[in-house]
Enzyme design. Structure first.
Site, short mmCIF file in Angstrom:
data_model
loop_
_atom_site.label_atom_id
_atom_site.label_comp_id
_atom_site.label_asym_id
_atom_site.label_seq_id
_atom_site.Cartn_x
_atom_site.Cartn_y
_atom_site.Cartn_z
N CYS A 1 0.81 -1.22 0.00
CA CYS A 1 0.00 0.00 0.00
C CYS A 1 0.84 1.27 0.00
O CYS A 1 0.28 2.38 0.00
CB CYS A 1 -0.95 -0.01 1.19
SG CYS A 1 -2.02 -1.46 1.18
N HIS B 1 -2.10 8.49 5.37
CA HIS B 1 -2.47 7.14 4.92
C HIS B 1 -3.91 6.89 5.38
O HIS B 1 -4.72 6.38 4.61
CB HIS B 1 -1.51 6.12 5.51
CG HIS B 1 -1.67 4.75 4.95
ND1 HIS B 1 -1.50 4.47 3.61
CD2 HIS B 1 -2.01 3.57 5.54
CE1 HIS B 1 -1.72 3.18 3.39
NE2 HIS B 1 -2.02 2.62 4.54
N HIS C 1 -9.79 2.29 0.20
CA HIS C 1 -8.36 1.97 0.15
C HIS C 1 -8.08 1.23 -1.15
O HIS C 1 -8.42 0.05 -1.30
CB HIS C 1 -7.99 1.10 1.35
CG HIS C 1 -6.50 0.98 1.56
ND1 HIS C 1 -5.58 1.24 0.57
CD2 HIS C 1 -5.77 0.62 2.65
CE1 HIS C 1 -4.36 1.06 1.04
NE2 HIS C 1 -4.45 0.69 2.30
#
Length: 428
Positions: free
Chosen positions: A186, A317, A353
Site C-alpha cells: 500500500c 495514509h 483503500h
C-alpha cells in the site's frame, strides 16, 4: 528560464532549491491521470474531491455471499476502450487496464502525444499490492471447481504483474524505456513516484510515467475482512467511532519531467516534487510502528530541504482502522509537535483503500490541491478521536493557499514512503 520562489503560507522563504545535493535537475508534475470511484479524469476527480463525494456502494466484483457486510469503492463507469486503442482491452487484466488508461490520460493532460513521449528517454514505474489478483481469483475458482484443465489461457496470460507497466509501454509504443512494477503493497504508489523522481533528477530519463494501480478482488477483501478491519458501511478516518477500511480500486499516474523541459515547452505545472523518504522497519507483518513512520517523515523532510513548520497539510495514509489512525497521528505529533500539527486529511474516506494505487491517487490529489487552492475533506466524520487529535478538515473542503504538502503511505511489513510536493510559481 524562469525561476521559482520558495515561500510558504507561514511566511518562510528560502533559496530556489535548498535540498542536499541540489546539483540534480528539478522535477515537476505536468500531467495527471486518475481512475477512481469518485471520478475518472482530472476534472471529475477534482470535482469529487471538492464536493466530498463518496464512492461507497455494495461490492459487485465477486460473490459476497457469506460476508456479514460487503461495501466497497468500486469504479463502475470505466470504459477501457476510450483510452486503450493500440491493444485489445480484454488482453489486459483490470488493474492493467486502469494503469494504461491513467497513463494515456496523463499524457493527454500534459499536452503531449504518444509520439512526443516515444521520442524521449522514458521510464514507466507502477506500484501495486495485488497485481492481477482478480484474474487469479477467477483461475483459482475454476481450478477448485473442475481442475486445472478449466483454466482460461487468456486469463492466465493476463496474470503477470509486470503487465501493469509493460501495458503502458505497449500502448504508447515506447522503445527507449525502462519499465518496472513495484510491489511494496500500500506504499507502492509513492515508491514508484520516488523511483521516477530519482531517474529524472539524475538525468537518466527525460519523461517518467509513475504511479500505482489495483483492482478490487476477493482475496484482498477477504484478507482484511478476516483481520476484522473492514467497516460495515463507511470509512471514518480519525473518528472515535471508526470501524475500519473499505476496499477500493483504481489508478493514479503522474507524468513527470524536468523543470527545464516543462518551462521550455510552456507546460502547465501542477507541482514540483521536492523529495521523498523511505523506511522499512520489518517489525511486524501488519502492525504499524510509530517511530518508523516518524523516521520516514523526517527523512522526507531532510531530502526535500523543508522543515515541519513549512508543511501546509498532510495527506495521511488514514485507513480508518483503530491501529493505523492512532499510530499515524502519533507519528505526526512526534515530528510536528502537539501544538503545531498541520491539517491532516484522508481521501480514503471518499475513495476507499485502493491498495497500491492509494498513495499515487493521493499524490494526484495533493498536486490538484496545490494548483486549485483547496484542502480535500475527510468525509463521514462525526467526532474526532481524542487519541488522534488532528484537524482532519471534516466533511467539507476548505480553500487554502498551499505551498508545500506531504503525502504519507504506510504498508504491511513496515514499508513506509512519504512524498513532499511543492507549489511552483514563476518569478516572471
Amino acid at each position: 528560464m524562469s525561476a521559482s520562489i520558495s515561500t510558504d503560507a507561514r511566511g518562510h522563504s528560502g533559496p530556489p532549491d535548498p535540498r542536499p545535493g541540489a546539483g540534480g535537475r528539478r522535477v515537476v508534475i505536468t500531467g495527471l491521470g486518475v481512475v477512481t470511484s469518485i471520478g475518472i479524469g482530472v476534472e471529475a476527480f477534482t470535482a469529487g474531491l471538492r464536493e466530498g463525494r463518496s464512492g461507497v456502494k455494495p461490492i459487485t466484483a465477486f460473490d459476497t455471499t457469506g460476508f456479514a457486510h460487503a461495501n466497497g469503492c468500486e469504479v463502475t463507469d470505466f470504459e477501457p476502450g476510450r483510452w486503450i486503442t493500440r491493444q485489445q482491452p480484454e488482453e489486459l487484466g483490470r488493474a492493467s487496464q486502469f494503469s494504461v488508461a491513467a497513463a494515456r490520460m496523463a499524457v493527454d493532460d500534459a499536452g503531449l502525444t504518444a509520439a512526443d513521449v516515444r521520442s524521449r528517454r522514458s521510464l514507466v514505474s507502477v506500484g501495486t499490492t495485488d497485481g492481477e489478483s482478480r484474474d487469479l481469483d477467477q483461475l483459482v475458482a475454476a481450478g477448485m471447481e473442475t481442475g486445472p484443465d478449466a483454466y482460461d489461457p487468456g486469463v492466465a496470460r493476463r496474470v503477470p504483474a509486470g503487465r501493469l507497466s509493460s501495458g503502458i509501454v505497449r500502448e504508447l509504443g515506447l522503445e527507449d524505456v525502462e519499465a518496472v512494477t513495484i510491489p511494496t503493497a500500500c506504499a507502492a504508489g509513492n515508491y514508484a513516484v520516488g523511483y521516477g523522481y530519482d531517474a529524472l533528477r539524475s538525468g537518466d530519463v527525460d519523461i517518467a510515467l509513475c504511479g500505482g494501480a489495483d483492482a478490487a478482488c476477493r482475496k484482498t477483501f477477504t484478507g482484511f475482512y478476516r483481520l476484522g478491519t473492514v467497516a460495515p458501511e463507511v470509512c471514518r478516518p480519525f473518528d472515535k467511532d471508526r470501524e475500519g477500511i473499505l476496499t477500493g480500486e483504481g489508478a493514479g499516474i503522474l507524468l513527470m519531467e524536468s523543470l527545464d523541459s516543462a518551462v521550455a515547452r510552456g507546460a502547465r505545472i501542477y507541482a514540483e516534487v521536492l523529495g521523498y523518504g523511505l523506511a522499512c522497519d520489518a517489525l511486524h507483518p501488519v502492525a504499524p510502528d510509530r517511530d518508523s513512520i516518524a523516521r520516514t517523515m523526517q527523512i522526507a523532510h531532510r531530502n526535500a530541504g523543508v522543515t515541519p513548520d513549512r508543511i501546509d497539510f498532510v495527506s495521511a495514509h488514514g485507513t480508518g482502522t483503530k491501529a493505523n489512525d492512532i499510530t499515524e497521528a502519533g507519528a505526526i505529533r512526534q515530528v510536528f509537535g502537539a501544538d503545531t500539527m498541520p491539517r491532516t486529511v484522508s481521501i480514503k474516506s471518499m475513495i476507499g483503500h485502493s491498495m497500491g494505487a492509494a498513495s499515487a491517487v493521493a499524490a494526484a490529489a495533493c498536486a490538484l490541491a496545490i494548483t486549485e487552492g483547496f484542502i480535500p475533506p475527510t468525509i463521514n466524520h462525526r467526532e474526532t478521536d481524542p487519541e488522534c487529535a488532528v484537524d482532519c478538515v471534516p466533511n467539507k473542503a476548505v480553500e487554502a493557499e498551499l505551498n508545500i504538502v506531504q503525502n504519507n503511505a504506510l504498508a504491511f511489513g513496515g514499508n513506509n514512503a512519504v512524498l513532499i510536493l511543492g507549489a511552483y510559481r514563476s518569478a516572471a
